[in-house]
Design a protein around this motif. Structure first.
Motif, short mmCIF file in Angstrom:
data_model
loop_
_atom_site.label_atom_id
_atom_site.label_comp_id
_atom_site.label_asym_id
_atom_site.label_seq_id
_atom_site.Cartn_x
_atom_site.Cartn_y
_atom_site.Cartn_z
N GLY A 1 -18.97 2.32 53.30
CA GLY A 1 -17.52 2.32 53.30
C GLY A 1 -16.87 3.45 54.08
N LEU A 2 -15.59 3.69 53.73
CA LEU A 2 -14.85 4.79 54.34
C LEU A 2 -13.83 5.40 53.38
CD1 LEU A 2 -12.02 3.16 54.94
CD2 LEU A 2 -13.15 2.53 57.06
N GLY A 3 -14.00 5.11 52.08
CA GLY A 3 -13.09 5.64 51.08
C GLY A 3 -11.86 4.75 50.92
N ASP A 4 -10.79 5.32 50.38
CA ASP A 4 -9.54 4.59 50.19
C ASP A 4 -8.79 4.58 51.52
OD1 ASP A 4 -6.68 4.10 49.65
OD2 ASP A 4 -7.29 4.12 47.55
N ALA A 5 -8.78 3.43 52.18
CA ALA A 5 -8.20 3.36 53.53
C ALA A 5 -6.72 3.68 53.54
CB ALA A 5 -8.45 1.98 54.12
#
Length: 232
Positions: free
Chosen positions: A207-211
């Motif tokens: 993922g990339l965290g909370d976009a």
């Protein structure tokens, strides 16, 4: 563009080194808000170019200064309708519109509750009527559990019967794609990459965290619903 054989109508862009380079920067925790937003715009623009390869165009005859020849003109590209799921989809939509410049735009505000239920609250929806020739693109960067998109697409389908319903995003988890395809088998899905799995909080891994937070900063915990109604 690669079709994922696990599902019908699901595609990723893992074969594009350029998009993988942008995605790597988006994943990095060192990437700050402004760069994150600019990267989303770049992704949207490139994915828009690639998506036009799946559209129908019209053949036309034209005259060059030297002779007659045949070319193509916009067909489906003139009938695109982008639904933006607030708030992180805004820069992704901006990129898509650079390629799909005739698009009409609808807005949906939806938030996902906490695990394990992941209840969806849809507080605002503003969409124009859809036509049979429309290609409807739901722009939502993260397909995690699929709950938000299931509710969004179900609401959108009440507004008309378009030619195609398409989801365009950055990352997807297999769990979210499976849930969407089981409930909405006719929906097409295009993402930059399909990641490994969801964690117990419903976040995509790696993922990339909370976009949304990474693009715009952490929001205040207040309801904007009364203000939005007053602006109608």
């Amino acid at each position: 563009m690669i079709e994922d054989k696990r599902w019908e109508g699901v595609y990723s862009f893992e074969d594009s080194p350029y998009l993988m380079e942008i995605l790597t920067e988006l994943r990095s925790k060192e990437t700050e808000n402004v760069r994150f937003r600019k990267d989303l715009v770049k992704l949207g623009r490139y994915m828009g170019y690639e998506f036009t390869k799946t559209m129908d165009f019209k053949k036309v005859k034209i005259e060059t200064p030297l002779e007659s020849t045949e070319g193509i003109a916009s067909g489906d590209r003139d009938h695109v309708y982008i639904i933006t799921v607030l708030r992180v989809a805004i820069p992704l939509m901006e990129g898509l519109i650079k390629t799909l410049e005739h698009s009409r735009v609808g807005i949906v505000s939806a938030s996902r509750g906490k695990a394990p239920d992941f209840d969806i609250e849809m507080s605002y929806i503003k969409v124009p009527h859809m036509r049979e020739e429309d290609t409807v693109i739901v722009c939502d960067p993260m397909i995690a559990t699929g709950s938000t998109l299931l509710k969004t697409v179900s609401e959108i389908k009440k507004c008309g019967n378009p030619k195609r319903v398409v989801i365009i995003g950055i990352l997807a988890a297999p769990e979210g794609i499976s849930a969407l395809k089981e409930a909405l088998p006719d929906v097409e899905i295009y993402v930059t990459k399909i990641d490994r799995e969801l964690n117990d909080k419903g976040y995509i891994l790696p993922g990339l965290g909370d976009a949304g937070d990474r693009a715009f900063g952490e929001p205040l915990n207040i309801s904007m619903l009364p203000l939005m109604h007053n602006l109608e």
